[in-house]
Structures are given as structure tokens and as C-alpha cells.
Scaffold this active site. Structure first.
Site, PDB file in Angstrom:
ATOM      1  N   ASP A 279      62.104 -14.875 110.208  1.00  0.00           N
ATOM      2  CA  ASP A 279      63.372 -14.386 110.383  1.00  0.00           C
ATOM      3  C   ASP A 279      63.556 -14.120 111.723  1.00  0.00           C
ATOM      4  O   ASP A 279      64.817 -14.281 112.040  1.00  0.00           O
ATOM      5  CB  ASP A 279      62.879 -14.049 109.623  1.00  0.00           C
TER       6      ASP A 279
HETATM    7  C1  BGC Z   1      60.730 -11.072 105.573  1.00  0.00           C
HETATM    8  C2  BGC Z   1      60.497 -12.616 105.396  1.00  0.00           C
HETATM    9  C3  BGC Z   1      60.307 -13.493 106.481  1.00  0.00           C
HETATM   10  C4  BGC Z   1      59.212 -12.407 107.818  1.00  0.00           C
HETATM   11  C5  BGC Z   1      59.111 -13.012 109.075  1.00  0.00           C
HETATM   12  C6  BGC Z   1      60.176 -10.103 106.068  1.00  0.00           C
HETATM   13  O1  BGC Z   1      60.607  -9.400 106.303  1.00  0.00           O
HETATM   14  O2  BGC Z   1      61.168 -10.453 104.115  1.00  0.00           O
HETATM   15  O3  BGC Z   1      61.458 -13.494 104.459  1.00  0.00           O
HETATM   16  O4  BGC Z   1      59.470 -14.614 105.817  1.00  0.00           O
HETATM   17  O5  BGC Z   1      59.572 -11.070 108.050  1.00  0.00           O
HETATM   18  O6  BGC Z   1      59.777 -13.242 109.840  1.00  0.00           O
END
Ligand code: BGC
Length: 811
Positions: free
Chosen positions: A483
Site C-alpha cells: 500500500d
Molecule cells: C494492509 C495490506 C497491505 C499491507 C502492506 C497492511 O496494513 O492491510 O492491505 O498489503 O499493509 O502495505
């Protein structure tokens, strides 16, 4: 250093000091009424939605930490104490907290008085039950005053924490015998209330916080407890609470129990009132009556334990390793179920007021619980699919109460669509229920625009395929799994969203990670087509997959590892020419799991690079070198100080991808080594460094660039739980649900000579024995079903109800 120990026979973690490095919590409830409960009885309760139906108040980021909860004060002469130490922090003579599956028991002892506080949410009911048992172990008579105390939340937790100009005038309660009813807003649009009760008439009560604590009092020193006792206050506005005072006289050796309950009741609109202004209590009274029956508390607790044992009984290993068995058989599966219930909403790191259910998160969580509750997995898949847009893209999040996509975040996270194929694939393999593909599912929650789930998956595949960039790799959009890798955003102002500011969905930035996903799940899609008789479509899908695979080996290969992405200017992210962020973990895991470079050597080389560059004693960091300054062209990832979260933290979620990848190459020693590094049971010994609960995974462990290297954060609600279970049960222990049966294909350390697994699969029970006489890491040379040799590593699906014996000989 340890702060407790595992009691595997009872499926409990036993905490032996209240001063754990952080509150160590448990989840009570598995249907609609949920409680977060720490080892000092801190926490809060909610009904279905942690934001909109919060029943008790909790102050995050508070000091002292974790001082709201379900506390019971005991006044014994001049001494006031709590069985769980908080909030008075009176030093107990002894203390123990047992976190079990769906229940918590806290025991404290002070001046010869033993107090036991047992807590759980019974199946089929919307309440928390708390039984307090006090025993007089001293030589003389004890006169004790017992005060249970909790603070109600005015339902919407966000509003409760901010809208004081209204909220401090709306609180209302009713008191009826030993029950305190919290009925704020019931007079107008709400048709629900909460009730706190005890099974014995109290000598006193308070329902106004300032009467019980004092205007400037605190839970650590309530005026009522330290002074003249409860005042009988009736809350009007301000802060409604439930407090009672019970006087007990115990002869030496004598004991007494009091049952407390906290329930949630909904009334049909037309049955709201018993008399003008008086709420209809019939349902609450029926609830109280259910637990007033002698033995009801114990019977409900027993039922809960049996239910959990049955649920976890779907997969059991006897490996000879105590730690491995307890992770696989108890805690990893338990965490998968909690993640199913909570998604990412309510933990001690998620306020319950924030994000809804994640599209990708929910699809991945499925991988860890589908074997235990396939019917609920089915429902979840259909809910998730209904938030997909007609072009195959998807809302990144949706709200659990409405099941509608979340407009504020929108779509454009270009890995999302492919996770739907991953989740559906796991469901099909587990259940063989192909009818799910024919279910009619809306697009964008619009019933007028519905099509089969099969069509949804087609659009998932088609979306990625139709959004390829200059190198023939999938466009990243706002972000992919990571993200925080925001290649199209360029946020310069504080407070702006890293994902949604700026152009966000540019036509150049590409993701090698999504390419790996496309190869892996594109093959699955092709197989679904083939099995549905769509041979031409399957062929066509495979050729699209091959093109992307070729692009990965060409533009996505850096010489010794897979690159991460191309940014909006077409520059490499995650390559040797980068000054920071030269190598990332995600594409190594995903591309190797997809089989890319397995024949031509790139796969092994990439995993060797992971070991050489990303390995640490506490797990594999997400990237190296860490970004040391903010780079608007990369986004949030570079906003974190080095070593935290996505900026070179040990992001536990993708460590199991490396486990699966290593296993796909047959490297069992290494696969297990990677598994073990982040598995909580192995970290118990360093709890003073790790700090979060030693029985569950955390999202992140600070990486080697951080001053607090080895310190975990964000325990409980993480995709790590599901992927770790997949990695250990399918990749290492090698029991792999397939469309046509169970494949037995372990990949273990050479030193492992045998293990046994009990696996329930499509209604039959498989008792599996694996032998490894030659000490190999991978490969099954013989497989027997009830003594008969099978031609391949696949055990065909057995009749429901059957029990079969399977013997696999590695070599
Ligand atoms: C989110 C995921 C994401 C991960 C890596 C998490 O906080 O819930 O959707 O893939 O972070 O960024």
C-alpha cells in the site's frame, strides 16, 4: 525473557506477571458480540461493528496504558486491589492470566484472598459473562467489598470520542434490581440498549462516572471504593457507567461466586417500551434468566471449548516439535479465525473506528480459515465479489455492516482483482463446490448489474491483462500489495493521502509483483476455464500469462533478483542501480511462487539474493537499503523512518511467501528456517525484545535499521496469520488441497524423520503418516492409501464420513 508459558493441553497461554511488555490480549466472542480482553482485564466490548455499536469505552494512546476495561475492585480492610492488577496496580501476592480459545481467566491473590475472574462470550448469545470467585485462604474471617466497574460508550465510538457538546447531555440509564441499563438515545432512533447485571442483589451501585470515580478521580483510585462506597447515582448526561458494590463475609476456607453479565439487546420498534419512558426489558430478563440456572455458566464455557476443539480439529499435526505443534494446532489457526471475525477493524493497534474490510486483505484471510468454516468463506467470497466494478477493478475497502464499497478510498489498487481469483481458488480446492462459480453476484453492489462469479473472475483476469505498461508488465495504479509504494501520487503536503493525491493511476508505472500474481493466478484462471469446458479461453489465457512471464524475465529481472517496479518516469525501483531500495522481498516471493525462472535458474538465484541481502535474525526485511529520505515519486514507503513498516521493516506477511517459494524449489532446510524466524512460539524467549503477544503473529517487526530492531507492532490482525498457515500446512508439511484430492508433497528439513497429520477434507478424515528414512528435504517416492500404493502424490477425494490411512515415504 519470558512472561509466561504455553499450556498446550489446555490450549492456553499462561501469563505469570501483569507487567507484560505491552498489554497481551485475547478475543472473546465469535458471532456478533465481541470483547477485546487484555491480561489485566483491560479492553472493550462491541456488537458487530467496533465503531458504530461500541458498548464500552476505551481510550487508546492513554497513560497509563490499558486502564479501561472490565475491572473488579476488592476492598479488604485498608487494601484495595484488582485480581488483574490494573487499574489500582496494587501488587498482588500472586497473579496468573490464562488466555484460552475464546475465554480468559485472571487469578490474583492478596492477603490470603484468592480471586478468580473468568470471562467469555457464550455461543449463541450477545453477552459477556464474568464470574468472580473469591476464596478466603486466610486463617480469619474476611469482610470484603467487591466493586465491578465499566464505562459505557455512547455507541458510535468516533462520535463518543469527539462530539462532547452533544454527548455530555444525552446519557441515560435505568436501574432495576441488580441490573443497570444503558439506554442512551433509546428514546429516539435507537432500538437497542446494553445491560450490566449481577446474579445477586448489590448493596450499592453507581451509574454516574463522577460519582464513582470522583470528578478528578481515576480508575486507579475511585472515590467510592476508597471512600464511603457507592452512592446510588443515576446518570443524566455526562458519562454513564455501571458500578456495583457487593458485601461478602467469608469464613476461613469459605468462598463465594458472583456472576456478572454485560448484554446487548435489540427490540423490535413496536416493542420498545414497557411504559412511557420505561424500556422493554423482557429480552434482557430472559438473557439473565438463562445464566441464573445453576451450572449454566460452566455448561456454556464447556460448549465453547468443544466448539473450538472441533474447529481446530480439521488440521492437526504431531511433529515431535512442541513449538511447531502448538503453532499449527492451536495459535495460528486461532489467529486465522480471529482475523476472519475482525478483518483489520479492532485490535490494540487498530482503533475499530478506521478502515473497513480490505478487498485484498479479506481475500487473503480466506486462505487461512477456509478449511475450518467453508460455508462462511463462501459467503465472504460472494460479499467481496459484489464490491467489484464491471471493468474488473475493485473498491479497495468495503463496510462490513452495509457490505458496500468504500467511496472515500475508491479503487485503483491494481493487485486487488487478482486476489479474488486466489480466494476463490482456495475455496474450490478445499470444498470442490463448483456451484459457487455459477452464483449470481452484483457488480458495484447493484443487483441490476449482476453476473456469475465466474464472470467476475474473468473480469479480474481481464482487468490486469488490459492494463499493461510500456514493458508489458501490469500497471501498478495507486499501489499494489504494498500500500505504501505509491508511484503515481507525488504527495508534497502534510496530511494528504499518499494513495489518492495526484494523478494516482498513471499509464507508465508498472509492478513486477502484480506480474508475478498474474502468472500465478492467471494459470489458476486458465485451469478453471479448462475445467468448465472453455478450452479456447484457457489457451488464450495461458498465452497472455506466458507473455507477462517473458516480460518479467526480461524487464523484471535485474541479474540476481527480480526488480520491484518501474516508476512513473520508467525508472527501475528495486534494482542494483538504485542508491536505496535495491532489492525488495515481494517480487522474489511472488514470482518464485508463480514458478517464474524455476527451470532457468532465476528463481533459485533470487531466493539466494534474499538470503544474502534481506535476512536478519528476526526475519526477512522488506527491502534494503532502507530509504533515508522522503521521495515523493515513491510515496509513503519512504515516509517511514528506516527499519519501520514497509521501509525495511520485517513485514511478516511476506516472509511466508519466501517459505512457499523455497519449498517450491525443494529447499526444506531453508523453508523451515524462514518459517521459524517469525513464528511466535520461537520468539517467546525474547519477549522483552519482541514485546507483543508470543502466541500470535504481528504485522511488523522493526528491521535492522531501526533502533528497536526486533520489536514487533500491530499484533493479531494481519494477513501474516493466513499466509503462515498456508506456508506451514501446505508448503512445509505438504498437505495440499487440490481440485481432485489431497496432494501430499512435504518440504521439510533433512533432519525431520517422520510426522503425522490428521486432516478433515470434504467430509472424510485422512490420517496421514509421513516417513523420511533417507533424510531428504523434498519428494515423495511412495504413497499408500489404506495400504494400497497410489501412482502419484495425489490422494483422490474420499467418500464423506470415511476415515482413511495414508502413508507417504519421502525420498
Ligand atoms: C494492509 C495490506 C497491505 C499491507 C502492506 C497492511 O496494513 O492491510 O492491505 O498489503 O499493509 O502495505
Amino acid at each position: 525473557m519470558k512472561f509466561g508459558y504455553f499450556d498446550d493441553d489446555r490450549k492456553e497461554y499462561v501469563i505469570t506477571t501483569p507487567r507484560t511488555p505491552l498489554p497481551w490480549i485475547n478475543y472473546l466472542g465469535s458471532e456478533a458480540f465481541f470483547v477485546l480482553c487484555s491480561n489485566t482485564a483491560g479492553g472493550y466490548a462491541f456488537y458487530r461493528d467496533a465503531r458504530l455499536r461500541r458498548i464500552t469505552r476505551y481510550r487508546y494512546n492513554n497513560a497509563p496504558l490499558d486502564s479501561d476495561g472490565f475491572h473488579i475492585y476488592i476492598r479488604d480492610g485498608d487494601t484495595v486491589w484488582n485480581p488483574g492488577w490494573q487499574p489500582t496496580q496494587t501488587e498482588p501476592d500472586s497473579y496468573r492470566c490464562r488466555h484460552g480459545l475464546g475465554y480468559t481467566v485472571i487469578e490474583g491473590e492478596k492477603n490470603g484472598v484468592l480471586a478468580r475472574q473468568e470471562m467469555f462470550v457464550p455461543r449463541g448469545d450477545d453477552c459477556l459473562l464474568i464470574r468472580l470467585t473469591v476464596r478466603n485462604g486466610s486463617g480469619g474471617e474476611k469482610r470484603l467489598s467487591v466493586f465491578p466497574y465499566l464505562e459505557f460508550c455512547l455507541w458510535d465510538a468516533m462520535d463518543d470520542a469527539s462530539n462532547f457538546q452533544r454527548n455530555w447531555s444525552i446519557g441515560e440509564v435505568e436501574i432495576d434490581g441488580s441490573a443497570i441499563y444503558h439506554k442512551t438515545e433509546y428514546r429516539e432512533r435507537r432500538d437497542h440498549y446494553a445491560v450490566f447485571w449481577s446474579d445477586r442483589t448489590p448493596e450499592g451501585f453507581d451509574t454516574a462516572r463522577e460519582a464513582f470515580l470522583g470528578v478528578y478521580g481515576s480508575p486507579a483510585r475511585p472515590e467510592a471504593v476508597f471512600g464511603a462506597g457507592c452512592t446510588g447515582s443515576v446518570a443524566h448526561g455526562w458519562q454513564p457507567v455501571a458500578a456495583q458494590q457487593h458485601e461478602l463475609t467469608l469464613a476461613p476456607g469459605g468462598s463465594e461466586s458472583i456472576l456478572f453479565g454485560l448484554g446487548y439487546i435489540e427490540n423490535p420498534r413496536e416493542e420498545k417500551w414497557a411504559a412511557p419512558g420505561v424500556i422493554n426489558k423482557a429480552r434482557a430478563e430472559a438473557m439473565m434468566a438463562r445464566y441464573a440456572v445453576p451450572g449454566a455458566f460452566d455448561a456454556a464455557l464447556e460448549r465453547l471449548k468443544e466448539d473450538w476443539a472441533a474447529l481446530l480439529g480439521t488440521f492437526r499435526v504431531s511433529s515431535g516439535s512442541e513449538k511447531l505443534d502448538r503453532m499449527v494446532n492451536i495459535w495460528n489457526q486461532y489467529q486465522c479465525m480471529v482475523t476472519f471475525n475482525m478483518s483489520r477493524s479492532a485490535s490494540y493497534f487498530e482503533s475499530g473506528m478506521g478502515r473497513g474490510m480490505g478487498f485484498r486483505d479479506s481475500c487473503q484471510d480466506l486462505l487461512g480459515f477456509v478449511h475450518m468454516i467453508p460455508e462462511r468463506a463462501r459467503e465472504r467470497i460472494l460479499d467481496i465479489a459484489a464490491t467489484q466494478f464491471p471493468d474488473g477493478s475493485a473498491y479497495h475497502q468495503y463496510q462490513p455492516l452495509t457490505k458496500k464499497g468504500n467511496l472515500a478510498v475508491g479503487s485503483g489498487f491494481n493487485d486487488d482483482p487478482l486476489w479474488l481469483i486466489a480466494g476463490t481458488d482456495a475455496y474450490l480446492r478445499e470444498t470442490g463446490d463448483w456451484s459457487i462459480l455459477d452464483e449470481s453476484v452484483p457488480f458495484d453492489n447493484d443487483p441490476l448489474r449482476a453476473d456469475s462469479l465466474m464472470e467476475h473472475l474473468r473480469r479480474s483476469f481481464g482487468f490486469t491483462r488490459a492494463h499493461l505498461g510500456p514493458h508489458g508488465l501490469p500497471l501498478i495504479g495507486r499501489a499494489d500489495w504494498n500500500d505504501c509504494l505509491n508511484l503515481n501520487c507525488f504527495s508534497e503536503q502534510p496530511g494528504e493521502s499518499f494513495q489518492t493525491t495526484g494523478p494516482s493511476e498513471g499509464p507508465v508505472a508498472e509492478s513486477v509483483f502484480i506480474a508475478g500474481m498474474f502468472v500465478k493466478y492467471g494459470r489458476v484462471w486458465a485451469e478453471l476455464c479448462r475445467r468448465r469446458g472453455l478450452a479456447a479461453e484457457a489457451e488464450e489465457a495461458l498465452s497472455a500469462v506466458e507473455q507477462v512471464e517473458a516480460a518479467v524475465l526480461d524487464a523484471g529481472w535485474d541479474g540476481a533478483w527480480f526488480r520491484r517496479a518501474f516508476d512513473a518516469f520508467g525508472r527501475v525501483v528495486g534494482g542494483k542501480e538504485c542508491d536505496e531500495g535495491q532489492i525488495f522481498i515481494e517480487p522474489q516471493g511472488m514470482c518464485v511462487m508463480a514458478g517464474i525462472g524455476s527451470r532457468t535458474g532465476e528463481a533459485a538465484r533470487a531466493l539466494d539474493s534474499v538470503r544474502e541481502r534481506l535476512d536478519t535474525e528476526y526475519g526477512i526485511v522488506l527491502l534494503t537499503p532502507a530509504y533515508t529520505r522522503y521521495r515523493p515519486e515513491l510515496g509513503e514507503i519512504s515516509s517511514y523512518p528506516p527499519g519501520y513498516k514497509e521501509n525495511a521493516g520485517i513485514f511478516c506477511h511476506n516472509n511466508p511467501w519466501i517459505v512457499c517459494a523455497e519449498a517450491s524449489l525443494g529447499r526444506g532446510d531453508r523453508a523451515f528456517e524462514v518459517y521459524r524466524r517469525t513464528a511466535p512460539a520461537w520468539l517467546e524467549e525474547i519477549s522483552e525484545i519482541h514485546r507483543t503477544e508470543p502466541y500470535v503473529y504481528s504485522q511488523m517487526i522493526a528491521g535492522r535499521d531501526a533502533p528497536s530492531f526486533g520489536e514487533a507492532k500491530n499484533s493479531w490482525l494481519t494477513g501474516t496469520a493466513a499466509w503462515s498457515f498456508v506456508s506451514v500446512s501446505q508448503a512445509i508439511l505438504g498437505v495440499q488441497p487440490c481440485f481432485d484430492g489431497l496432494r501430499i508433497d512435504p518440504c521439510v528439513p533433512a533432519a525431520v524423520r517422520s510426522f503425522r497429520i490428521r486432516r478433515r477434507f470434504r467430509g472424510a478424515l485422512y490420517l496421514i503418516e509421513v516417513e523420511n528414512p533417507d533424510g531428504v528435504q523434498h519428494g515423495v517416492k511412495e504413497l499408500y492409501l489404506d495400504g494400497k500404493a497410489l501412482p502419484s502424490a495425489l490422494i483422490p477425494v474420499q467418500e464423506p464420513g470415511r476415515t482413511v490411512r495414508v502413508r507417504a515415504v519421502m525420498g
